[in-house]
Scaffold this active site. Structure first.
Site, PDB file in Angstrom:
ATOM      1  N   HIS A 154      27.885  22.077   5.701  1.00 18.18           N
ATOM      2  CA  HIS A 154      27.127  21.785   4.479  1.00 18.18           C
ATOM      3  C   HIS A 154      26.310  20.519   4.775  1.00 18.18           C
ATOM      4  O   HIS A 154      26.729  19.408   4.456  1.00 18.18           O
ATOM      5  CB  HIS A 154      28.057  21.535   3.294  1.00 18.18           C
ATOM      6  CG  HIS A 154      28.869  22.736   2.882  1.00 18.18           C
ATOM      7  ND1 HIS A 154      29.877  23.244   3.656  1.00 18.18           N
ATOM      8  CD2 HIS A 154      28.815  23.513   1.768  1.00 18.18           C
ATOM      9  CE1 HIS A 154      30.415  24.300   3.032  1.00 18.18           C
ATOM     10  NE2 HIS A 154      29.784  24.475   1.883  1.00 18.18           N
ATOM     11  N   GLU A 193      22.844  24.848   6.244  1.00 16.19           N
ATOM     12  CA  GLU A 193      22.478  24.408   4.898  1.00 16.19           C
ATOM     13  C   GLU A 193      21.919  25.631   4.169  1.00 16.19           C
ATOM     14  O   GLU A 193      21.015  26.296   4.666  1.00 16.19           O
ATOM     15  CB  GLU A 193      21.445  23.263   4.966  1.00 16.19           C
ATOM     16  CG  GLU A 193      20.788  22.885   3.663  1.00 16.19           C
ATOM     17  CD  GLU A 193      21.773  22.506   2.550  1.00 16.19           C
ATOM     18  OE1 GLU A 193      22.646  21.655   2.765  1.00 16.19           O
ATOM     19  OE2 GLU A 193      21.657  23.099   1.445  1.00 16.19           O
ATOM     20  N   GLY A 223      27.680  28.036   5.157  1.00 12.14           N
ATOM     21  CA  GLY A 223      28.478  27.338   6.167  1.00 12.14           C
ATOM     22  C   GLY A 223      29.891  27.882   6.297  1.00 12.14           C
ATOM     23  O   GLY A 223      30.472  27.870   7.387  1.00 12.14           O
ATOM     24  N   ASP A 265      31.807  19.759   4.107  1.00 13.21           N
ATOM     25  CA  ASP A 265      31.491  18.787   3.057  1.00 13.21           C
ATOM     26  C   ASP A 265      30.779  19.499   1.898  1.00 13.21           C
ATOM     27  O   ASP A 265      29.582  19.316   1.685  1.00 13.21           O
ATOM     28  CB  ASP A 265      30.591  17.696   3.683  1.00 13.21           C
ATOM     29  CG  ASP A 265      30.210  16.620   2.693  1.00 13.21           C
ATOM     30  OD1 ASP A 265      30.897  16.459   1.666  1.00 13.21           O
ATOM     31  OD2 ASP A 265      29.202  15.934   2.953  1.00 13.21           O
TER      32      ASP A 265
HETATM   33  C1  LIG Z   1      27.625  17.085  -0.203  1.00 18.68           C
HETATM   34  S1  LIG Z   1      26.138  17.791   0.334  1.00 18.68           S
HETATM   35  C2  LIG Z   1      26.171  17.543   2.072  1.00 18.68           C
HETATM   36  C3  LIG Z   1      25.993  16.138   2.529  1.00 18.68           C
HETATM   37  C4  LIG Z   1      26.030  15.961   4.022  1.00 18.68           C
HETATM   38  N1  LIG Z   1      27.167  16.629   4.632  1.00 18.68           N
HETATM   39  C5  LIG Z   1      26.063  14.503   4.392  1.00 18.68           C
HETATM   40  O1  LIG Z   1      27.151  13.933   4.567  1.00 18.68           O
HETATM   41  O2  LIG Z   1      24.985  13.925   4.525  1.00 18.68           O
HETATM   42  C6  LIG Z   1      26.456  19.513   0.219  1.00 18.68           C
HETATM   43  C7  LIG Z   1      25.313  20.413   0.684  1.00 18.68           C
HETATM   44  O3  LIG Z   1      25.805  21.747   0.814  1.00 18.68           O
HETATM   45  C8  LIG Z   1      24.767  22.658   0.481  1.00 18.68           C
HETATM   46  N2  LIG Z   1      25.455  23.935   0.230  1.00 18.68           N
HETATM   47  C9  LIG Z   1      26.032  24.391  -0.907  1.00 18.68           C
HETATM   48  N3  LIG Z   1      26.704  25.540  -0.673  1.00 18.68           N
HETATM   49  C10 LIG Z   1      26.571  25.808   0.664  1.00 18.68           C
HETATM   50  C11 LIG Z   1      27.077  26.812   1.530  1.00 18.68           C
HETATM   51  N4  LIG Z   1      27.876  27.805   1.069  1.00 18.68           N
HETATM   52  N5  LIG Z   1      26.749  26.764   2.839  1.00 18.68           N
HETATM   53  C12 LIG Z   1      25.961  25.766   3.322  1.00 18.68           C
HETATM   54  N6  LIG Z   1      25.460  24.781   2.556  1.00 18.68           N
HETATM   55  C13 LIG Z   1      25.767  24.787   1.243  1.00 18.68           C
HETATM   56  C14 LIG Z   1      24.078  21.987  -0.687  1.00 18.68           C
HETATM   57  O4  LIG Z   1      22.755  22.475  -0.829  1.00 18.68           O
HETATM   58  C15 LIG Z   1      24.136  20.502  -0.266  1.00 18.68           C
HETATM   59  O5  LIG Z   1      22.968  20.150   0.420  1.00 18.68           O
END
Ligand SMILES: C[S@@+](CC[C@H](N)C(=O)[O-])C[C@H]1O[C@@H](n2cnc3c(N)ncnc32)[C@H](O)[C@@H]1O
Length: 295
Positions: A41, A120, A146, A166
């Site tokens: 994520h 993402e 993810g 995450d």
């Molecule tokens: C908490 S943020 C990530 C922050 C990043 N890991 C950091 O530390 O900079 C969560 C992200 O997951 C994305 N997201 C939500 N569901 C997802 C999925 N099933 N697979 C991949 N990305 C996803 C959202 O769009 C968001 O950008």
């Protein structure tokens, strides 16, 4: 998918998460053999703290913002060094206007032969992420779920590395989805290093998740207790209503140095980032008596 990390970038939860990731990466670099980071994520990679989103929600001021001006004692300074090194490198002119997300931390800490695979799902964010690393041959970006990607990506060819999970915790069943994906991932790659972030908001749900996962790892998978580490930080009373008060990570197969580093860091971090009465921290193996009662 409404979650935008730009509103939260650099807050207390990011500080702990990103400090832990940076320590894990530094540890992996101690051996010459290349490794792989899988970030399920990923977000947009890096954040502009002068953007409208950051201005509307300047959570970073009470997170990373407090660290850059602080006189940091030696123990916490050593634990924060790889993380703050990356933050400072993004703000070379001084001040604090740019903040590294987990992909940018990886981009800054990886060596030539190491690789990162970033997933993402949000269309615009995936495009931004892809554009950011288009010229970096070490980094692959995929617009993809993810959780599902883990089945295809594990174990990585290098057989060394870090999986960061995450999620945004927007969905009601996120803990269940996380548990399912993580258990499948550990089965595919039992020796991998996994760092899993989760909020301490619905405390009951978090406790059930921790205890369920912990018991499965220790009893069903035969993971040694020292290979399971939970690090949590809260900046106000956890029972208080309102904005997120606490969060942390569960690390499976942590670097053997991580516990000592965090033991030096967490008390100082809880004091320095406190936003009210009741701030605190814990560092343990995730399956305490209190956790077990939640099952
Ligand atoms: C908490 S943020 C990530 C922050 C990043 N890991 C950091 O530390 O900079 C969560 C992200 O997951 C994305 N997201 C939500 N569901 C997802 C999925 N099933 N697979 C991949 N990305 C996803 C959202 O769009 C968001 O950008």
């Amino acid at each position: 998918m409404n979650y935008r990390h730009a509103f939260h970038a650099g807050n207390f939860a990011d500080v702990l998460k990103h400090a832990v990731i940076a320590l894990c990466l530094e540890h992996l670099k101690q051996k010459p053999k290349p490794f792989r980071v899988i970030d399920t994520h990923a977000g947009v990679g890096a954040y502009d703290l002068t953007s409208e989103a950051a201005k509307r929600s300047p959570e970073w001021r009470d997170g990373v913002g407090r660290l850059l001006d602080a006189a940091i004692p030696a123990g916490p300074a050593a634990a924060l060094a790889p993380y703050l090194g990356a933050v400072r490198a993004m703000n070379e002119g001084g001040g604090l206007t740019h903040y590294p997300g987990s992909p940018e931390l990886a981009a800054r800490l990886l060596r030539e032969a190491d690789r990162a695979h970033l997933c993402e799902l949000h269309e615009a964010d995936a495009k931004t992420l892809d554009a950011r690393y288009a010229l970096d041959a070490r980094i692959k970006v995929e617009r993809r779920d993810g959780y599902k990607a883990l089945a295809a990506l594990l174990p990585p060819r290098e057989r060394r590395g870090l999986v960061l999970i995450d999620p945004p915790f927007e969905a009601k069943d996120e803990f269940a989805a996380l548990a399912r994906a993580l258990m499948g991932a550990v089965e595919r790659w039992p020796t991998g290093m996994f760092a899993v972030w989760r909020p301490l908001k619905d405390l009951w749900a978090a406790q059930r998740f921790d205890a369920g996962l912990g018991l499965w790892l220790l009893e069903d998978r035969g993971v040694a207790p020292e290979n399971l580490l939970r690090a949590d930080l809260w900046v106000r009373d956890l029972e208080a209503e309102g904005r997120l008060a606490g969060a942390g990570l569960i690390v499976i197969n942590p670097p053997h140095t991580l516990e000592g580093r965090l033991l030096a860091l967490l008390p100082w971090l809880a004091q320095t980032l406190a936003q009210g009465p009741g701030a605190g921290w814990r560092l343990d193996g995730a399956v305490t008596e209190a956790d077990l009662q939640a099952l």
